[in-house]
Design an enzyme around this catalytic site. Structure first.
Site, PDB file in Angstrom:
ATOM      1  N   CYS A 126      21.708  16.735  15.444  1.00  0.00           N
ATOM      2  CA  CYS A 126      21.489  17.687  15.317  1.00  0.00           C
ATOM      3  C   CYS A 126      20.002  17.978  15.267  1.00  0.00           C
ATOM      4  O   CYS A 126      19.471  19.175  15.105  1.00  0.00           O
ATOM      5  CB  CYS A 126      22.124  18.664  14.411  1.00  0.00           C
TER       6      CYS A 126
ATOM      7  N   HIS B 135      18.789  25.200   8.728  1.00  0.00           N
ATOM      8  CA  HIS B 135      19.597  24.689   9.523  1.00  0.00           C
ATOM      9  C   HIS B 135      21.084  25.430   9.471  1.00  0.00           C
ATOM     10  O   HIS B 135      21.669  25.533  10.561  1.00  0.00           O
ATOM     11  CB  HIS B 135      20.057  23.226   9.023  1.00  0.00           C
TER      12      HIS B 135
ATOM     13  N   GLU C 213      21.443  22.405   1.718  1.00  0.00           N
ATOM     14  CA  GLU C 213      20.287  22.826   2.070  1.00  0.00           C
ATOM     15  C   GLU C 213      19.635  23.799   1.317  1.00  0.00           C
ATOM     16  O   GLU C 213      18.250  23.760   1.135  1.00  0.00           O
ATOM     17  CB  GLU C 213      20.238  23.419   3.767  1.00  0.00           C
TER      18      GLU C 213
ATOM     19  N   LYS D  83      22.107  30.272  13.798  1.00  0.00           N
ATOM     20  CA  LYS D  83      23.318  29.826  14.417  1.00  0.00           C
ATOM     21  C   LYS D  83      24.564  30.968  14.055  1.00  0.00           C
ATOM     22  O   LYS D  83      25.660  30.797  14.668  1.00  0.00           O
ATOM     23  CB  LYS D  83      23.851  28.694  13.427  1.00  0.00           C
TER      24      LYS D  83
ATOM     25  N   HIS E 237      26.143  26.581  17.164  1.00  0.00           N
ATOM     26  CA  HIS E 237      25.656  25.342  16.642  1.00  0.00           C
ATOM     27  C   HIS E 237      25.152  24.660  18.042  1.00  0.00           C
ATOM     28  O   HIS E 237      26.262  24.061  18.542  1.00  0.00           O
ATOM     29  CB  HIS E 237      26.063  24.520  15.845  1.00  0.00           C
TER      30      HIS E 237
ATOM     31  N   PHE F 298      23.794  14.520  11.852  1.00  0.00           N
ATOM     32  CA  PHE F 298      24.442  13.222  11.325  1.00  0.00           C
ATOM     33  C   PHE F 298      23.752  12.140  11.507  1.00  0.00           C
ATOM     34  O   PHE F 298      23.109  11.959  12.277  1.00  0.00           O
ATOM     35  CB  PHE F 298      25.633  13.212  12.223  1.00  0.00           C
TER      36      PHE F 298
END
Length: 412
Positions: A163, A303, A314, A335, A340, A399
């Site tokens: 991502c 994010h 975050e 998002k 996403h 990830f």
């Protein structure tokens, strides 16, 4: 002295709109692009919702024969690139093609093609597999097809950092121009992974929201009742250009790119490092690269996935970097509207930052109804707002522990 790099063209193919005008308007209105999955029958899946791109016709942008030989993720990339090139009003016949490059990010690549061709192998045997299977499926083909479509013969590469892919792509392209290896780069990211196998994979990880009966409310970053992310698809592409090159051709300049940072968590395959330690280092590296102070940042496009762990960590990473200023700056997760887009997310969110800078407008985090004590910053809940923005920062966390941050500045 570092060469200055500016944004001179943008192209967006998203679940909330195709083209910059539709995308910007949807962000301002706080419009959700999430609905029931229509690309396949998802009734047996725990998660049955996604942010699909509606009304996308590849042949509006690509020759029909060529489009048939592209996976959907490549069609998105070429279409968004065409929108960005058109928006930049660049005359491709008058530029040095050897100093015009492409860097594209994608987390998964041509998984739709992969699934389709594997079914042929399984059901009909190896002779029925398409000779275009490999060149349609490989992740780098997006950058290759974009270079062929626009004659970009300079630096060309693909970033695959889950991502964080397209934020890494934009950052790497920025550095290529800054150090003098190219004058113009087409850069961004793309993803088209709303497929049975990919959705099933994320479902079994229990990463997705299962708020199937209320799709538009399902993506709710930083809200206490968040229950996972919602998959999206689409692409964002930008033309970035060396400043003097842009000025010489009279280009419209949206914003200036000034900072790029990245880091690795070196911690876990999917979970973020405790307290957002890796994300904090990516943000600090970008701020140092931009040669500014943390207090200069006015807006963070987070994010913000709508998963319990990401949003909490975050937030902690932002507090580590910004201290008391964390409570004064504006944060939002777009998002909440787009879902996403995985490897394409960072590029679409970079375009959202361009909106913030050019129109002094902070897009909202929609579906924020119940505050989470562990997420206590100003997430611009539910409605966007006018605010002067000189510097905007965008985070992408992938990830594998990939963290990438870019910083854009109002051009002046």
């Amino acid at each position: 002295m570092k060469r200055r790099v500016v944004v001179t063209g943008i192209g967006a193919i998203t679940p909330i709109g195709i083209g910059k005008e539709s995308f910007f308007q949807a962000l301002k209105e706080g419009k959700s692009g999430i609905g029931k999955i229509t690309k396949f029958d998802a009734k047996d899946f725990p998660a049955q919702i996604a942010g699909e791109v509606k009304d996308f016709e590849p042949t509006d942008y690509i020759d029909k024969k060529e489009a048939k030989r592209m996976d959907r993720f490549t069609q998105f990339a070429v279409a968004a690139a065409k929108l960005a090139v058109d928006d930049s009003q660049i005359d491709l016949d008058k530029i040095n093609q050897h100093r015009f490059g492409v860097i594209l990010g994608s987390g998964i690549g041509g998984i739709e093609t992969f699934e389709k061709e594997y079914q042929k192998l399984f059901n009909k045997g190896p002779k029925r597999v398409s000779p275009f299977f490999i060149p349609m499926m490989i992740t780098n083909i997006g950058a290759g097809q974009v270079s062929m479509a626009f004659g970009a013969k300079g630096p060309n590469s693909t970033t695959v950092t889950a991502c964080a892919s397209s934020t890494n792509a934009i950052g790497d392209a920025f550095k290529i121009i800054q150090r003098g290896d190219a004058d113009i780069m087409l850069t961004g990211g793309t993803e088209a992974s709303i497929t049975p196998l990919a959705v099933a994979g994320f479902c079994t990880m229990k990463a997705l929201s299962t708020r199937n009966d209320d799709p538009t409310k399902a993506s709710r970053p930083f809200d206490k009742d968040r229950d996972g992310f919602v998959m999206g698809e689409g692409a964002g592409m930008l033309i970035i250009e060396e400043l003097e090159h842009a000025l010489a051709r009279g280009a419209h300049i949206y914003a200036e790119m000034v900072g790029y940072g990245m880091s690795a968590d070196a911690y876990h395959i999917t979970a973020p490092a405790p307290e957002g330690e890796g994300a904090a280092r990516a943000m600090k590296n970008a701020i140092d690269d931009a040669q500014i102070k943390p207090e200069d940042i006015d807006y963070i496009n987070a994010h913000g996935t709508s998963t319990p762990l990401n949003d909490k960590n975050e937030t902690m990473g932002i507090k580590t970097v910004f201290g008391e200023h964390a409570y004064k700056l504006s944060v939002s997760s777009t998002k909440s509207m787009t879902g996403h887009l995985l490897g394409g997310a960072g590029a679409v969110e970079a375009i959202a930052c361009v909106l913030a800078l050019t129109e002094n407008f902070i897009p909202p985090t929609i579906n924020y109804t119940t505050p989470d004590p562990e997420c206590d910053l100003d997430y611009t809940p539910n409605e966007g707002r006018k605010k002067e923005v000189r510097y905007a920062l965008s985070n992408s966390l992938g990830f594998g522990g990939h963290n990438a941050t870019i910083i854009l500045k109002r051009y002046e």
